[in-house]
Design an enzyme around this catalytic site. Structure first.
Site, short mmCIF file in Angstrom:
data_model
loop_
_atom_site.label_atom_id
_atom_site.label_comp_id
_atom_site.label_asym_id
_atom_site.label_seq_id
_atom_site.Cartn_x
_atom_site.Cartn_y
_atom_site.Cartn_z
CG HIS A 100 -6.39 1.16 1.37
ND1 HIS A 100 -5.49 1.82 0.57
CD2 HIS A 100 -5.65 0.45 2.26
CE1 HIS A 100 -4.26 1.52 0.94
NE2 HIS A 100 -4.33 0.68 1.97
CG HIS B 47 -1.86 4.60 5.13
ND1 HIS B 47 -1.89 4.49 3.76
CD2 HIS B 47 -2.00 3.33 5.61
CE1 HIS B 47 -2.02 3.21 3.43
NE2 HIS B 47 -2.10 2.49 4.53
CB CYS C 220 -0.96 -0.03 1.18
SG CYS C 220 -1.90 -1.56 1.18
#
Lengths: 84, 272, 391
Positions: C321, C286, C157
């Protein structure tokens, strides 16, 4: 109960890839996580799957599982009470 | 490009002789590792000079073509077979391309720079370039660079159906090297040049441009090997370093990747 | 050497193009749908899906349908073309690309595998042709006319943030004059089930940094920036002033309680930019919405900024996400935040963690005087990256 504990140890070894450990090495009353067998959060998820796959027991999350997952013995007791 | 570094050590998976329990003492870490992860992490540790050696590394840069393929495949098969129910998370988390790099860092809680290139068979050279840039910028002094690739029977079958594998070379394995910004006592070779060419050149021209008047040895890859796996160019690099260790003054590595990418690297003996 | 952002492009569940994305956030309209409608899966769980099928994407991009590109490549091409048109790159520059992805062509491979595991002579080979991550980058380069150095990064990620950092360093070292950098990831049954198996998918819209947060929503999309030397860009969005990657080295998937890796990445990035924590005007965190990430990231922010955490928000409540694309999409949001003084709301936030955790920005704002924006991206394998964008 004894038989269930033996069976659980075998499932744990198989599903968690505890290749270097034999069922007799696992103390049924010792903690599974942390100092005992040294399992981690991913293993907790794998144990949730063991409960569902082999005993038809559904747990929602690992938080609910904490006291149940303390040792092989606590796991076995929970299964005895809840298995379908 | 005007950047250089020194090759301190290079190890291929075949050279790893230590026992896994010695190299990866943490049984918890070991037990989830697939064959390729064990191979990559063990090769890396051996290259770094043992588990303690990881402490002296200040960048970990890996390259892989298809990553931890058996874990990816296992998760995919279970997902389809069990109709997206009751899936084991372990193969999913292990399938990530940067798993090997992450596990090397985790072994010794090494918080340094840690990046993974997944760029077909160019990834190893991309990783080397990254290491060169870090050392040129004084961000790193000792960098661990490695390539690892795994093959599975299904992938072999698929690539066979696509018409690959006429020669059946093994593209599986791991190669790791430690590179330093300054020459150390154990330095084997200097990587003195790395160029990316946009088109192929003849071997003759390659020699002419890069031999520098020395008695240079030219190493090129087999066009059959061009494709997906960075471990192939990494092995060629290891062969170049070996030739220097055996006494060659200069080795020119010409990696033909086909299409618009060709890489030339020059290795020189120390103090020359 | 000053490296600037000369162009931006993105596609997400909020829409195709930068304008559509900003408009949606201005209106507080999330891209998260109750369940996937294009992805082939039996899971009924919220996702941020791009509302275009692969065929529609081929048509919109004027690519023949029989080229059969992976969804990851198609989303990437869409964002890269927008970014390159936006940047108006001067003639004669050597343009390269550093692209990030975590799934590569998995969206097509899944189709192949369904048939292949029943019978190994079955499954259409064109469905696996783009499986590897590099194949997507090659397709993006081909369909966007990028002929220089190209590579692909995959660190889960944090991938796109690492791609942007690498892009800047390639320009500094003269490997390329201009680099298109960012990431792309399509939703796939593989990743959706993977995160499901980790029990970190929220069955409701995700609530980053909220006390009640219960996991993330997966999204898909692509975000790219065009990086140039300062002198080559006429009207840049901002400068890419700092960047860093560090490793948490704690657990394969979980973040450490004190957020060591996140703390090191943020403080190193500020050091590269040569600024103090107090100079940061906005943080695009994040903030996935998992209990673990937000607690760990919050702890790291508290360590770095003390009691003066700058305005911050997670935009993942809007986009989901998007994994390897997240750092790219959020780099675009961060670049616009610097240029236009934007603050994005952290939707669905109600109560701080433990009653005293950090409180994010909850209203859309513009025209703020923001000199420095910090963008965080953290991934599996302990991979932590931070970027600093500056006026």
């Amino acid at each position: 109960m004894e038989q269930l504990i033996q069976e659980l140890k075998e499932h744990l070894i198989e599903e968690l890839n505890l290749e270097e450990i034999a069922p007799e090495d696992i103390d049924a009353e010792a903690p599974l996580f942390g100092d005992g067998l040294g399992l981690d959060s991913i293993d907790a998820l794998e144990i949730i799957l063991i409960l569902e796959k082999f005993y038809g027991i559904k747990l929602k999350n690992s938080a609910e599982a904490k006291p149940i997952f303390y040792s092989v013995k606590t796991l076995a007791e929970y299964i005895m009470q809840n298995r379908k | 490009m005007d950047m250089e570094c020194f090759v301190e050590n290079i190890v291929t998976d075949k050279q790893v002789t230590s026992d896994i329990k010695e190299l990866i003492p943490d049984a918890g870490l070991r037990r989830r590792m697939s064959r390729i992860l064990k191979s990559a992490v063990m090769t890396a540790i051996e290259c770094a000079g043992g588990t303690d050696g990881i402490d002296g590394i200040d960048a970990i840069i890996t390259a892989t073509g298809l990553g931890c393929l058996s874990d990816s495949e296992r998760f995919l098969r279970n997902m389809i077979a069990d109709s997206e129910q009751l899936l084991n998370p372990a193969p999913f988390i292990q399938s990530t391309f940067n798993t090997a790099g992450g596990q090397i860092a985790m072994l010794r809680h090494n918080h340094c720079y840690n990046v993974t290139y997944v760029n077909r068979d160019c990834g190893f050279e991309d990783a080397l370039l990254d290491a060169l840039m870090r050392m040129a910028d004084s961000q790193s002094r000792r960098v661990l660079v490695g390539a690892f690739d795994e093959q599975t029977p299904s992938q072999y079958r698929i690539m066979e159906r696509m018409g690959f594998w006429r020669h059946g070379t093994c593209r599986e394995g791991s190669v790791f090297t430690t590179l330093t910004a300054m020459p150390t006592d154990s330095a084997i070779a200097e990587l003195s040049c790395m160029d990316f060419l946009s088109g192929p050149i003849t071997e003759e021209n390659c020699m002419k441009s890069y031999s520098g008047g020395d008695d240079a040895v030219l190493l090129t890859n087999d066009m059959e090997d061009v494709g997906l796996f960075p471990v192939v160019p990494a092995r060629l690099f290891a062969e170049g370093v070996r030739k220097i260790a055996e006494g060659a003054e200069r080795v020119i590595i010409y990696d033909r990747h086909g299409g618009d990418r060709q890489t030339v690297m020059v290795l020189k003996c120390i103090g020359h | 050497m000053k490296i600037v952002v000369g162009g931006v492009g993105l596609v997400s569940a909020l829409g195709s193009g930068v304008d559509a994305n900003i408009a949606a956030m201005r209106e507080g309209r999330s891209g998260i749908a109750p369940s996937p409608s294009i992805l082939r899966t039996g899971n009924k769980i919220p996702v941020g899906e791009v509302a275009l099928t692969n065929d529609e994407l081929h048509r919109r991009l004027n690519i023949p349908i029989d080229c059969h590109l992976s969804r990851t490549a198609l989303l990437g091409i869409s964002a890269v073309r927008e970014a390159m048109n936006d940047a108006r790159i001067p003639q004669g520059l050597r343009v390269g690309i550093v692209s990030a992805t975590s799934v590569g062509g998995m969206d097509l491979t899944e189709n192949f595998f369904r048939e292949f595991i029943a019978d190994e002579s079955r499954g259409r080979l064109r469905d696996v042709r783009m499986h590897d991550c590099g194949a997507g980058t090659d397709a993006i380069a081909r369909y966007c006319g990028i002929e220089g150095y190209r590579t692909t990064i995959s660190t889960a990620c944090s991938s796109a943030a690492n791609a942007i950092m690498t892009g800047a360093r390639l320009i500094r070292h003269g490997v390329a004059d201009c680099v298109v950098a960012g990431g792309t990831d399509a939703l796939s049954a593989f990743t959706l089930n993977g995160f499901k198996s980790l029990m970190i998918l929220d069955e409701k819209p995700c609530r980053p940094f909220d006390e009640s947060r219960a996991g993330l929503n997966l999204g898909e999309g692509a975000g790219y920036v065009v990086l140039l030397r300062g002198e080559d860009a006429a009207d840049p969005y901002c400068t890419l002033a700092g960047y860093a990657n560090r490793n948490d080295a704690y657990h394969q998937t979980a973040s450490s309680a004190d957020g060591e890796g996140a703390y090191l990445a943020m403080s190193d990035a500020l050091a590269v930019a040569g600024i103090e924590p107090s100079q940061v005007g906005y943080i695009n965190v994040h903030g996935t919405g998992t209990p673990n990430n937000d607690a760990s990231e919050g702890a790291a922010m508290q360590r770095l900024f003390g009691s003066h955490i700058p305005p911050f928000s997670s935009t993942k409540g809007f986009t989901g996400h998007t994994l390897a694309a997240a750092g790219g999409i959020e780099a675009v949001f961060s670049s616009l935040a610097v240029k236009y003084g934007l603050l994005y709301p952290n939707i669905n936030f109600k109560k701080p963690i433990d009653g005293r955790g950090p409180v994010p920005v909850c209203e859309f704002a513009e025209g703020k005087d923001i000199k420095y924006v910090l963008s965080n991206s953290f991934g599996f394998g302990g991979n932590c990256s931070s970027l600093v964008f500056a006026k």
